[in-house]
Write an enzyme that holds these catalytic residues in place. Structure first.
Site, mmCIF file in Angstrom:
data_model
loop_
_atom_site.group_PDB
_atom_site.id
_atom_site.type_symbol
_atom_site.label_atom_id
_atom_site.label_comp_id
_atom_site.label_asym_id
_atom_site.label_seq_id
_atom_site.Cartn_x
_atom_site.Cartn_y
_atom_site.Cartn_z
ATOM 1 N N GLU A 92 0.820 -1.208 0.000
ATOM 2 C CA GLU A 92 0.000 0.000 0.000
ATOM 3 C C GLU A 92 0.859 1.264 0.000
ATOM 4 O OE1 GLU A 92 -4.144 -1.335 2.080
ATOM 5 O OE2 GLU A 92 -2.599 -0.612 3.421
ATOM 6 N N CYS A 105 3.628 8.748 0.517
ATOM 7 C CA CYS A 105 4.124 7.960 1.641
ATOM 8 C C CYS A 105 4.326 6.533 1.135
ATOM 9 C CB CYS A 105 3.086 8.026 2.762
ATOM 10 S SG CYS A 105 3.507 7.046 4.185
ATOM 11 N N CYS A 112 7.150 -6.063 8.362
ATOM 12 C CA CYS A 112 8.214 -5.336 9.058
ATOM 13 C C CYS A 112 8.763 -6.227 10.164
ATOM 14 C CB CYS A 112 7.661 -4.044 9.648
ATOM 15 S SG CYS A 112 8.936 -2.978 10.377
ATOM 16 N N CYS A 116 7.169 -3.135 16.601
ATOM 17 C CA CYS A 116 6.693 -2.065 17.483
ATOM 18 C C CYS A 116 5.267 -2.434 17.904
ATOM 19 C CB CYS A 116 6.703 -0.720 16.762
ATOM 20 S SG CYS A 116 8.366 -0.263 16.221
ATOM 21 N N CYS A 119 2.016 -0.820 16.204
ATOM 22 C CA CYS A 119 1.990 -0.606 14.758
ATOM 23 C C CYS A 119 1.315 -1.746 13.998
ATOM 24 C CB CYS A 119 3.421 -0.418 14.252
ATOM 25 S SG CYS A 119 3.502 -0.033 12.500
ATOM 26 N N CYS A 334 -1.107 7.494 9.249
ATOM 27 C CA CYS A 334 0.205 7.005 9.621
ATOM 28 C C CYS A 334 0.126 5.722 10.446
ATOM 29 C CB CYS A 334 0.873 8.089 10.446
ATOM 30 S SG CYS A 334 2.598 8.137 10.206
HETATM 31 N N1 SAH Z 1 9.837 2.096 10.440
HETATM 32 C C1 SAH Z 1 9.812 3.533 10.330
HETATM 33 C C2 SAH Z 1 8.670 4.027 9.462
HETATM 34 C C3 SAH Z 1 7.350 3.561 10.004
HETATM 35 S S1 SAH Z 1 5.884 4.498 9.879
HETATM 36 C C4 SAH Z 1 9.713 4.153 11.709
HETATM 37 O O1 SAH Z 1 9.489 3.427 12.665
HETATM 38 O O2 SAH Z 1 9.884 5.367 11.835
HETATM 39 C C5 SAH Z 1 6.171 6.117 10.307
HETATM 40 C C6 SAH Z 1 5.723 6.548 11.684
HETATM 41 O O3 SAH Z 1 4.398 6.119 12.021
HETATM 42 C C7 SAH Z 1 6.639 6.025 12.774
HETATM 43 O O4 SAH Z 1 6.952 7.094 13.622
HETATM 44 C C8 SAH Z 1 5.730 5.036 13.479
HETATM 45 O O5 SAH Z 1 6.125 4.828 14.819
HETATM 46 C C9 SAH Z 1 4.396 5.710 13.378
HETATM 47 N N2 SAH Z 1 3.229 4.869 13.637
HETATM 48 C C10 SAH Z 1 3.140 3.522 13.629
HETATM 49 N N3 SAH Z 1 1.886 3.122 13.936
HETATM 50 C C11 SAH Z 1 1.165 4.233 14.156
HETATM 51 C C12 SAH Z 1 -0.187 4.480 14.494
HETATM 52 N N4 SAH Z 1 -1.055 3.502 14.641
HETATM 53 N N5 SAH Z 1 -0.588 5.774 14.631
HETATM 54 C C13 SAH Z 1 0.284 6.781 14.414
HETATM 55 N N6 SAH Z 1 1.565 6.613 14.083
HETATM 56 C C14 SAH Z 1 2.012 5.357 13.965
#
Ligand code: SAH
Length: 342
Positions: A92, A105, A112, A116, A119, A334
């Site tokens: 996506e 984006c 991944c 986390c 996420c 995000c």
């Molecule tokens: N792996 C990278 C890019 C991931 S997405 C990273 O960790 O930075 C980009 C951002 O979205 C990251 O800051 C991630 O922590 C955040 N993110 C993940 N899940 C989310 C959610 N449910 N709501 C808001 N931000 C989220």
């Protein structure tokens, strides 16, 4: 069997392929030009190419390594699209409209490995890295959908870009190549990382001036570790050191992001602790209210709590921005992207 694509071929490979159709060398540049500069994945539309060749290519190949499967439009203008890879995985990509233009984006991996806890992309683990051409193709397909060039690319879709380091670098190389590649300015690219310290240091020395965004998400190592497993390997202090090194080498300010999750990292005591931590290290923080994920238990704090958190940091002398959320009605916000195959 699936067709091969032509976008991922080198100049030499493309010349060789076209030779089989008795074509001169310059045809390779023409085909590439249509695919990249004119954003065309339909061979039949490549007007300055002989019609028999167009038809043969259409029969034997596909232009991009991705094909759009589904497009969703949000009320605020955000577009999310799903595309299929040559090995039948679905990824996506999100297009966001800002006053300065469009930002795409992109996903950097299928799944991944970072795990986390908050996420959506973590579910199911890592399936595979995306190739640089699959990253380029997401941008080209986005440009087809909006019928204009995008001005910014952010690596905030599925995956950890610094865990797909070589392909990320190859992508950056392609962006800079004005003869054969996609021309996107380094300063218009943001790479977001969960905090892989050695790779941040490595990227600092590669000569690319991309913007680095670091997912901090906690006021201390203990909470950060609970949210981001990789944090057990690298402390916040290591992360700030790497961030300083990045700025020193590239001249680019590092952006720090802080996800606000209810009852986890968003109380006033956390804001105070974060204020103290940041004052000694960095001056600016980007707050992201959590976007709920249907199969995870986490929630965002209330508007009032978010405001209080931001104001506590501001009164500690920091510059604070709260990220405007786009596309939440189509699960494009995000952190909500994940592989549909899981
Ligand atoms: N792996 C990278 C890019 C991931 S997405 C990273 O960790 O930075 C980009 C951002 O979205 C990251 O800051 C991630 O922590 C955040 N993110 C993940 N899940 C989310 C959610 N449910 N709501 C808001 N931000 C989220």
């Amino acid at each position: 069997m699936n067709k091969q694509d032509l976008l991922s071929k080198s100049k030499e490979e493309l010349i060789e392929i076209l030779k089989k159709y008795d074509q001169p060398k310059f045809r390779a540049n023409q085909v590439r030009d249509w695919m990249i500069k004119r954003n065309t994945s339909d061979f039949l539309k490549m007007r300055n190419i002989p019609i028999e060749l167009r038809e043969s290519l259409d029969e034997d190949y596909q232009a991009y390594p991705l094909e759009i499967m589904d497009v969703q439009y949000a009320e605020d203008g955000t577009i999310k699209f799903a595309s299929k890879t040559l090995d039948d995985e679905i990824i996506e990509t999100v297009i966001m409209k800002y006053h300065y233009g469009y930002s795409v984006c992109v996903s950097s991996q299928i799944g991944c490995a970072m795990e986390c806890v908050f996420c959506a992309s973590a579910k199911g683990g890592l399936i595979r890295n995306l190739t640089s051409d699959e990253i380029v193709a997401q941008i080209l397909l986005a440009q087809q959908l909006i019928d204009t060039r995008v001005s910014n690319v952010v690596f905030m879709g599925m995956g950890e870009p610094l865990n797909n380091y070589n392909n990320l670098l190859e992508f950056l190389k392609q962006c800079r190549d004005d003869e054969w590649g996609l021309v996107i300015g380094m300063r218009s690219i943001t790479v977001s990382t969960s905090g892989l310290v050695p790779q941040i240091r490595q990227l600092a020395t590669e000569g690319y001036q991309v913007t680095l965004a670091v997912s901090l998400h906690a006021p201390n190592d203990k909470i950060r570790h609970r949210l981001i497993p990789i944090a057990s390997k690298y402390s916040i202090s290591d992360l700030f050191d790497a961030g300083r090194f990045y700025t020193e080498k590239t001249g680019r300010r590092v952006t720090y992001e802080y996800l606000l999750i209810k009852d986890m990292n968003s109380n006033i005591s956390h804001a105070k602790e974060l204020g103290n931590l940041l004052r000694k290290n960095i001056a600016h923080i980007n707050l992201i209210p959590y976007n709920p994920v249907s199969f995870l238990p986490w929630e965002a704090p209330s508007e009032e709590e978010i405001l209080k958190f931001a104001n506590t940091l501001k009164s500690a002398g920091l510059t604070v921005t709260v990220r405007r959320e786009l596309g939440s009605d189509i699960d494009a916000a995000c952190g909500q992207l994940r592989s549909k195959n899981l």
